[in-house]
Design a protein around this motif. Structure first.
Motif, PDB file in Angstrom:
ATOM      1  N   UNK A  42       4.457  44.702  23.996  1.00 25.73           N
ATOM      2  CA  UNK A  42       4.591  43.697  25.058  1.00 25.73           C
ATOM      3  C   UNK A  42       4.376  44.244  26.479  1.00 25.73           C
ATOM      4  N   UNK A  43       4.972  45.401  26.847  1.00 26.36           N
ATOM      5  CA  UNK A  43       4.764  45.891  28.219  1.00 26.36           C
ATOM      6  C   UNK A  43       3.287  46.118  28.562  1.00 26.36           C
ATOM      7  N   UNK A  44       2.493  46.593  27.599  1.00 22.02           N
ATOM      8  CA  UNK A  44       1.086  46.826  27.922  1.00 22.02           C
ATOM      9  C   UNK A  44       0.315  45.513  28.030  1.00 22.02           C
ATOM     10  N   UNK A  45       0.717  44.482  27.263  1.00 24.38           N
ATOM     11  CA  UNK A  45       0.095  43.161  27.408  1.00 24.38           C
ATOM     12  C   UNK A  45       0.368  42.613  28.811  1.00 24.38           C
ATOM     13  N   UNK A  46       1.612  42.755  29.269  1.00 28.31           N
ATOM     14  CA  UNK A  46       1.981  42.287  30.616  1.00 28.31           C
ATOM     15  C   UNK A  46       1.177  43.047  31.672  1.00 28.31           C
ATOM     16  N   UNK A  50      -0.046  42.623  38.709  1.00 25.90           N
ATOM     17  CA  UNK A  50       0.710  42.468  39.952  1.00 25.90           C
ATOM     18  C   UNK A  50       2.166  42.089  39.745  1.00 25.90           C
ATOM     19  N   UNK A  51       2.533  41.696  38.521  1.00 23.91           N
ATOM     20  CA  UNK A  51       3.907  41.265  38.240  1.00 23.91           C
ATOM     21  C   UNK A  51       4.609  42.196  37.252  1.00 23.91           C
ATOM     22  N   UNK A  52       3.908  43.235  36.792  1.00 21.92           N
ATOM     23  CA  UNK A  52       4.467  44.097  35.733  1.00 21.92           C
ATOM     24  C   UNK A  52       5.801  44.730  36.134  1.00 21.92           C
ATOM     25  N   UNK A  53       5.979  44.994  37.428  1.00 21.95           N
ATOM     26  CA  UNK A  53       7.248  45.617  37.867  1.00 21.95           C
ATOM     27  C   UNK A  53       8.392  44.612  37.880  1.00 21.95           C
ATOM     28  N   UNK A  54       8.078  43.334  37.624  1.00 20.68           N
ATOM     29  CA  UNK A  54       9.110  42.289  37.571  1.00 20.68           C
ATOM     30  C   UNK A  54       9.552  42.016  36.135  1.00 20.68           C
ATOM     31  N   UNK A  55       9.031  42.799  35.204  1.00 24.16           N
ATOM     32  CA  UNK A  55       9.293  42.559  33.780  1.00 24.16           C
ATOM     33  C   UNK A  55      10.142  43.695  33.201  1.00 24.16           C
ATOM     34  N   UNK A  56      11.106  43.331  32.384  1.00 21.73           N
ATOM     35  CA  UNK A  56      11.912  44.332  31.670  1.00 21.73           C
ATOM     36  C   UNK A  56      11.987  43.940  30.203  1.00 21.73           C
ATOM     37  N   UNK A  57      11.994  44.944  29.348  1.00 24.68           N
ATOM     38  CA  UNK A  57      12.083  44.692  27.907  1.00 24.68           C
ATOM     39  C   UNK A  57      13.373  45.284  27.357  1.00 24.68           C
ATOM     40  N   UNK A  58      14.077  44.509  26.559  1.00 22.91           N
ATOM     41  CA  UNK A  58      15.247  45.018  25.831  1.00 22.91           C
ATOM     42  C   UNK A  58      14.877  44.954  24.355  1.00 22.91           C
ATOM     43  N   UNK A  59      14.749  46.115  23.732  1.00 23.73           N
ATOM     44  CA  UNK A  59      14.369  46.181  22.318  1.00 23.73           C
ATOM     45  C   UNK A  59      15.652  46.154  21.497  1.00 23.73           C
ATOM     46  N   UNK A  62       6.606  34.798  33.913  1.00 23.10           N
ATOM     47  CA  UNK A  62       6.422  35.811  34.954  1.00 23.10           C
ATOM     48  C   UNK A  62       5.648  35.264  36.140  1.00 23.10           C
ATOM     49  N   UNK A  63       4.738  34.346  35.879  1.00 22.37           N
ATOM     50  CA  UNK A  63       3.991  33.721  36.980  1.00 22.37           C
ATOM     51  C   UNK A  63       4.899  32.878  37.857  1.00 22.37           C
ATOM     52  N   UNK A  64       5.944  32.311  37.275  1.00 26.31           N
ATOM     53  CA  UNK A  64       6.769  31.326  37.987  1.00 26.31           C
ATOM     54  C   UNK A  64       8.089  31.871  38.518  1.00 26.31           C
ATOM     55  N   UNK A  65       8.662  32.882  37.849  1.00 24.37           N
ATOM     56  CA  UNK A  65      10.006  33.367  38.182  1.00 24.37           C
ATOM     57  C   UNK A  65       9.955  34.641  39.027  1.00 24.37           C
ATOM     58  N   UNK A  66      11.120  35.052  39.519  1.00 22.44           N
ATOM     59  CA  UNK A  66      11.198  36.314  40.254  1.00 22.44           C
ATOM     60  C   UNK A  66      11.135  37.494  39.285  1.00 22.44           C
ATOM     61  N   UNK A  67      11.899  37.373  38.185  1.00 20.82           N
ATOM     62  CA  UNK A  67      11.930  38.432  37.173  1.00 20.82           C
ATOM     63  C   UNK A  67      12.070  37.823  35.784  1.00 20.82           C
ATOM     64  N   UNK A  68      11.606  38.563  34.782  1.00 21.63           N
ATOM     65  CA  UNK A  68      11.771  38.156  33.393  1.00 21.63           C
ATOM     66  C   UNK A  68      12.235  39.352  32.578  1.00 21.63           C
ATOM     67  N   UNK A  69      13.297  39.149  31.806  1.00 23.75           N
ATOM     68  CA  UNK A  69      13.747  40.156  30.848  1.00 23.75           C
ATOM     69  C   UNK A  69      13.585  39.560  29.462  1.00 23.75           C
TER      70      UNK A  69
END
Length: 291
Positions: free
Chosen positions: A94-98, A104-113, A75-82
């Protein structure tokens, strides 16, 4: 566009104490059944991101994020992470750890369970890279599934058991060259990209780990045969490694004589064995199957 990470960001990454604390809070014990070994070394995840050549405009998909060690570095290096996670407890946390460590990058993260083998689509823009510490017991099927389902993935870097890494990157004639080697080569240029010691994991596995880089072919292999048809030849050729291709492909072709005809038409000796053939030669055999 994200800026490249500065040294000040390093506090966001998880260290050994953070990992154990998170695991204890969640009541998580890594399970052998799911091949879970969590990376506890921030320098290792940084190295993986660097070796993967993750760029600020990359959309990265990660399989098996666990507690989020590699996820945060990505997440530090990429535009988005899924991230694709099958484990209920890990997926929920995981979302709360992020959010806590990289707000500042939490909106760039998506989780697929989900089970990665069942994933047929991902949220957001198409992924450009796959970077993952793959659970060792399902590494090859998951890798091949993701490459097949998501043709937008240009670059892949996976950490797998060293033996599997060797097999994936093996060239024809190598004693560990086999089905995974040929199928990976169908999609990409494959090479070993380093080794990872046991002490960076919790729990420490009783096997060594290796990094494998796969750069997708700029154009798919030009063939009239389908991928399924080519892979059927590959599976048949290696199902009985000691047999000549004339004998090994008899079931696939309908008879030993039909197998021989396809081999001769493809310019391959019926006495050859599967481990000597390139992916292009397997393609030629598939194209020359009669009827």
């Amino acid at each position: 566009m994200s800026s490249s990470p500065s040294t000040d960001d390093s506090g966001a990454l998880l260290g050994p104490a953070d990992i154990r604390e998170l695991a204890a809070a969640l009541g998580v014990r890594p399970t052998k059944q799911r091949g879970q070994n969590f990376v506890i070394d921030a320098n290792t995840v940084r190295r993986i991101v660097r070796t993967a050549e993750v760029r600020p405009d990359d959309v990265v998909v990660e399989v098996g994020p666990g507690l989020g060690s590699l996820t945060l570095a990505l997440l530090e290096a990429a535009d988005r992470v899924t991230a694709v996670e099958i484990d209920d407890v890990l997926a929920a946390a995981l979302p709360s750890t992020i959010a806590a460590r990289l707000p500042g990058r939490a909106d760039r993260f998506a989780l697929v369970h989900s089970d990665a083998m069942q994933v047929t689509e991902l949220p957001g823009p198409p992924p450009t890279a796959l970077v993952a510490n793959l659970p060792y017991n399902v590494a090859v099927p998951v890798l091949l599934h993701m490459l097949a389902r998501f043709p937008s993935i240009e670059r892949t870097l996976v950490m797998v058991q060293a033996e599997v890494a060797d097999r994936l990157a093996a060239a024809p004639g190598n004693k560990v060259y086999g089905v995974p080697s040929v199928k990976a080569a169908w999609y990409a240029e494959v090479k070993r990209a380093g080794s990872i010691g046991r002490n960076v994991f919790w729990p420490a596995p009783n096997v060594d780990s290796g990094l494998v880089s796969l750069v997708r072919r700029s154009a798919p292999i030009d063939t009239t045969a389908t991928r399924e048809e080519v892979f059927a030849v590959v599976d048949a050729a290696f199902a009985q490694r000691r047999k000549t291709l004339r004998a090994a492909l008899a079931g696939w072709a309908g008879s030993a004589a039909a197998a021989e005809a396809a081999l001769v038409a493809a310019g391959i000796s019926p006495q050859a064995r599967g481990e000597s053939l390139t992916v292009d030669e397997f393609v030629a055999i598939a194209e020359n199957k009669q009827g």
